[in-house]
Design a protein around this motif. Structure first.
Motif, PDB file in Angstrom:
ATOM      1  N   ARG A   1       0.742  -1.006  -0.038  1.00 24.55           N
ATOM      2  CA  ARG A   1       0.015  -0.015  -0.050  1.00 24.55           C
ATOM      3  C   ARG A   1       1.021   1.372   0.099  1.00 24.55           C
ATOM      4  N   GLU A   2       2.094   1.367   0.728  1.00 19.27           N
ATOM      5  CA  GLU A   2       2.772   2.417   0.774  1.00 19.27           C
ATOM      6  C   GLU A   2       3.433   2.594  -0.641  1.00 19.27           C
ATOM      7  N   GLN A   3       3.883   1.599  -1.277  1.00 15.42           N
ATOM      8  CA  GLN A   3       4.501   1.723  -2.347  1.00 15.42           C
ATOM      9  C   GLN A   3       3.423   2.343  -3.456  1.00 15.42           C
ATOM     10  N   ARG A   4       2.340   1.862  -3.568  1.00 12.91           N
ATOM     11  CA  ARG A   4       1.171   2.435  -4.290  1.00 12.91           C
ATOM     12  C   ARG A   4       0.987   4.030  -4.143  1.00 12.91           C
ATOM     13  N   ARG A   5       1.052   4.160  -2.739  1.00 15.91           N
ATOM     14  CA  ARG A   5       0.689   5.585  -2.507  1.00 15.91           C
ATOM     15  C   ARG A   5       1.857   6.466  -2.725  1.00 15.91           C
ATOM     16  N   GLY A   6       3.216   5.760  -2.657  1.00 19.43           N
ATOM     17  CA  GLY A   6       4.377   6.602  -2.915  1.00 19.43           C
ATOM     18  C   GLY A   6       4.258   6.929  -4.442  1.00 19.43           C
TER      19      GLY A   6
ATOM     20  N   LEU B   1       1.490   7.062  -6.404  1.00 18.22           N
ATOM     21  CA  LEU B   1       0.542   8.219  -6.562  1.00 18.22           C
ATOM     22  C   LEU B   1       0.966   9.644  -6.345  1.00 18.22           C
ATOM     23  N   LEU B   2       1.788   9.823  -5.289  1.00 12.41           N
ATOM     24  CA  LEU B   2       2.467  11.125  -4.986  1.00 12.41           C
ATOM     25  C   LEU B   2       3.328  11.483  -6.206  1.00 12.41           C
ATOM     26  N   THR B   3       4.157  10.472  -6.625  1.00  9.13           N
ATOM     27  CA  THR B   3       5.252  10.830  -7.791  1.00  9.13           C
ATOM     28  C   THR B   3       4.242  11.385  -9.040  1.00  9.13           C
ATOM     29  N   LEU B   4       3.221  10.487  -9.188  1.00  7.59           N
ATOM     30  CA  LEU B   4       2.314  10.827 -10.597  1.00  7.59           C
ATOM     31  C   LEU B   4       1.530  12.321 -10.367  1.00  7.59           C
TER      32      LEU B   4
ATOM     33  N   GLY C   1      -6.090   8.581 -11.690  1.00 10.50           N
ATOM     34  CA  GLY C   1      -7.224   8.274 -10.971  1.00 10.50           C
ATOM     35  C   GLY C   1      -7.061   6.582 -10.920  1.00 10.50           C
ATOM     36  N   GLU C   2      -6.445   5.900 -12.000  1.00 14.59           N
ATOM     37  CA  GLU C   2      -6.457   4.529 -11.706  1.00 14.59           C
ATOM     38  C   GLU C   2      -5.462   4.101 -10.607  1.00 14.59           C
ATOM     39  N   GLN C   3      -4.358   4.985 -10.538  1.00 16.07           N
ATOM     40  CA  GLN C   3      -3.466   4.687  -9.293  1.00 16.07           C
ATOM     41  C   GLN C   3      -4.030   5.189  -8.064  1.00 16.07           C
ATOM     42  N   SER C   4      -4.693   6.033  -8.020  1.00 15.79           N
ATOM     43  CA  SER C   4      -5.539   6.362  -6.687  1.00 15.79           C
ATOM     44  C   SER C   4      -6.338   5.207  -6.211  1.00 15.79           C
ATOM     45  N   ALA C   5      -7.168   4.676  -7.137  1.00 13.32           N
ATOM     46  CA  ALA C   5      -7.909   3.518  -6.906  1.00 13.32           C
ATOM     47  C   ALA C   5      -7.268   2.244  -6.267  1.00 13.32           C
ATOM     48  N   ARG C   6      -5.812   2.146  -6.806  1.00 10.71           N
ATOM     49  CA  ARG C   6      -5.079   1.007  -6.424  1.00 10.71           C
ATOM     50  C   ARG C   6      -4.427   1.420  -5.082  1.00 10.71           C
ATOM     51  N   ALA C   7      -4.186   2.748  -4.799  1.00  7.26           N
ATOM     52  CA  ALA C   7      -3.619   3.104  -3.561  1.00  7.26           C
ATOM     53  C   ALA C   7      -4.658   2.999  -2.460  1.00  7.26           C
ATOM     54  N   GLY C   8      -5.891   3.118  -2.641  1.00  9.33           N
ATOM     55  CA  GLY C   8      -6.840   3.334  -1.693  1.00  9.33           C
ATOM     56  C   GLY C   8      -6.999   4.779  -1.188  1.00  9.33           C
ATOM     57  N   TRP C   9      -6.593   5.505  -1.842  1.00  5.80           N
ATOM     58  CA  TRP C   9      -6.329   7.118  -1.518  1.00  5.80           C
ATOM     59  C   TRP C   9      -7.243   7.984  -2.521  1.00  5.80           C
ATOM     60  N   PRO C  10      -8.705   8.102  -2.126  1.00 10.05           N
ATOM     61  CA  PRO C  10      -9.477   8.629  -3.127  1.00 10.05           C
ATOM     62  C   PRO C  10      -8.921  10.181  -3.482  1.00 10.05           C
TER      63      PRO C  10
ATOM     64  N   LEU D   1      -2.209  11.316   5.061  1.00  6.44           N
ATOM     65  CA  LEU D   1      -1.146  11.872   3.927  1.00  6.44           C
ATOM     66  C   LEU D   1      -0.478  10.982   3.289  1.00  6.44           C
ATOM     67  N   LEU D   2      -0.174  11.618   2.005  1.00 11.11           N
ATOM     68  CA  LEU D   2       0.579  10.757   1.370  1.00 11.11           C
ATOM     69  C   LEU D   2       2.179  11.283   1.413  1.00 11.11           C
ATOM     70  N   THR D   3       3.098  10.455   1.740  1.00 12.94           N
ATOM     71  CA  THR D   3       4.575  10.617   2.005  1.00 12.94           C
ATOM     72  C   THR D   3       5.415  10.218   0.976  1.00 12.94           C
ATOM     73  N   GLY D   4       6.437  10.922   0.902  1.00 10.90           N
ATOM     74  CA  GLY D   4       7.732  10.636  -0.093  1.00 10.90           C
ATOM     75  C   GLY D   4       8.750  11.518  -0.068  1.00 10.90           C
TER      76      GLY D   4
END
Length: 436
Positions: free
Chosen positions: A176-181, A183-186, A199-208, A236-239
């Motif tokens: 999950r943290e990898q997906r959120r990271g 998403l932050l990069t995108l 939007g697709e990465q947001s759904a994968r990361a579970g971060w609307p 929060l998204l962190t990176g």
């Protein structure tokens, strides 16, 4: 021959304390009458779990029932084997219940439900063993030993399942943290990432994706190893942004949001970009980077005070907001003039040198003193009393300096049309003289 369970007088090893492996105290020959009865016990144990733990009752799911039967069969067979041979391997049964716990976490069920199911199965097994032991006329001391062995064995299997459950949760958290990271990069990429990809990465990361967000950049802290602060709100998204901890906060304008964040940033200094729509996150990042240059150095605190907060004495400072137990955050929106001057710093310096030449001629100390007085007077609408309070001088001193300034400049320094330009130029001029 006297067995351990028949020697139950005071002072017996049986009564001295609890054994970590109580099945070692059960004579190996007791396994002979237990093993033939295991097939008859399998069905009632599985059905008992399905009946008493609703979360495991899956009508029509034959595959799930087979998994439950296999796990119960492994446990019962291994329990009897440990009585027959206490040095037998735990590897296979440990793996079975590790996998059971792992699977429960993957399917999103609570560990409590699994533990409850194991307790139900253990109680049913114990009831069957106790009835059979009594029917065969086995000594009561043996029944006590079997009860202790049953409870200890349950603990061992529960531990294996808990380890599997924890491992799955750790893996899921890492993914999950990898997906959120990602998403932050995108969100912060330049050029901008297509909205459908974000939007697709947001759904994968579970971060609307929020309606608005703000980007926070933190100044790296010595000794942090490049890591950001711990204990941040999970929203929060962190990176990292060029080696600096970077955060993305949803709904930054919500009540108490910034105060909540500041409270978790003890010892850290950072800058907050403006609140923007999600597709403009890069803009917020750019202004956060520039605002970070305006942030004061992180305050030093005695070692005994660090646990109580490292940002004391910064609340209300012109460059950043801090709390007694929090960090220091500079908000870009509150430093618009300084940031605009950063953008056109070289042009502002050239214009200031020409327009404010009379101040230069007054000498370094007197010139800065007069410039600060003029700037504060403009901020206070040329109210001498208000400017004097900020400058910590007598109002008459302010009036005297204003009279000097009127004589020095060839234009009306109180002209409203010139005030914004003059305030920007004075800030640039004073900052250049102060830094030198």
């Amino acid at each position: 021959m006297t067995t351990a369970y028949e020697d139950a007088h005071a002072g017996s090893p049986v009564l001295d304390g609890l054994s970590e492996e109580p099945w070692r105290d059960v004579p190996a020959e007791e396994a002979r009458w237990m093993r033939p009865r295991l097939p008859d016990l399998l069905g009632p144990m599985v059905q008992g779990v399905l009946r008493h733990v609703p979360e495991y009752d899956r009508p029509g799911d034959a595959a799930y029932v087979r998994v439950a039967e296999a796990a119960v069969a492994h446990a019962m067979e291994h329990f009897v084997q440990m009585i027959a041979d206490p040095d037998a391997s735990w590897k296979e049964v440990y793996q079975v219940f590790f996998d059971v716990g792992y699977g429960e976490a993957v399917e999103g069920r609570s560990l409590e439900h699994l533990q409850n199911a194991m307790r139900v199965a253990s109680r049913l097994a114990w009831r069957h063993l106790a009835v059979e032991a009594d029917r065969l006329g086995r000594p009561r001391a043996l029944v006590s030993l079997l009860a202790e062995a049953n409870f200890a064995y349950l603990d061992a299997l529960a531990s294996a399942a808990a380890h599997g459950y924890a491992r799955a949760r750790e893996k899921a958290a890492g993914e999950r943290e990898q997906r959120r990271g990602r998403l932050l990069t995108l969100l912060l990429s330049d050029p901008a990432t297509p909205p459908e990809v974000v939007g697709e990465q947001s759904a994968r990361a579970g971060w609307p994706l929020p309606r608005r967000l703000a980007v926070i950049v933190l100044r790296p802290r010595p000794g942090s190893g490049g890591e950001g602060p711990a204990g941040l709100p999970p929203s929060l998204l962190t990176g990292l942004d060029h080696g600096r901890p970077c955060l993305v906060m949803p709904d930054p304008d919500g009540p108490g949001r910034m105060e909540e964040l500041t409270a978790t940033l003890a010892g850290w200094t950072g800058a907050v970009g403006p609140s923007v729509p999600a597709d403009q996150a890069r803009t917020s990042l750019q202004w956060a980077r520039r605002a970070l240059e305006l942030a004061p150095a992180a305050p030093a605190a005695p070692a005994r005070d660090r646990a109580a907060g490292r940002a004391r004495g910064n609340a209300g400072t012109p460059s950043g907001r801090g709390s007694r137990r929090g960090g220091v955050l500079v908000r870009a929106e509150e430093h618009l003039p300084e940031l605009l001057l950063q953008e056109g710093g070289s042009l502002a310096a050239l214009v200031a040198a020409r327009r404010l030449a009379p101040l230069e001629a007054a000498g370094p100390r007197q010139g800065v003193r007069l410039a600060e007085t003029l700037l504060e007077c403009m901020k206070h609408g040329f109210n001498a009393t208000g400017a004097a309070e900020v400058l910590c001088v007598h109002p008459q001193t302010v009036r005297y300096r204003l009279a000097q300034l009127h004589e020095m400049f060839a234009f009306d320094i109180e002209d409203p049309d010139l005030r914004l330009e003059m305030m920007l130029l004075l800030s640039t001029w004073i900052r250049a003289r102060s830094s030198s």
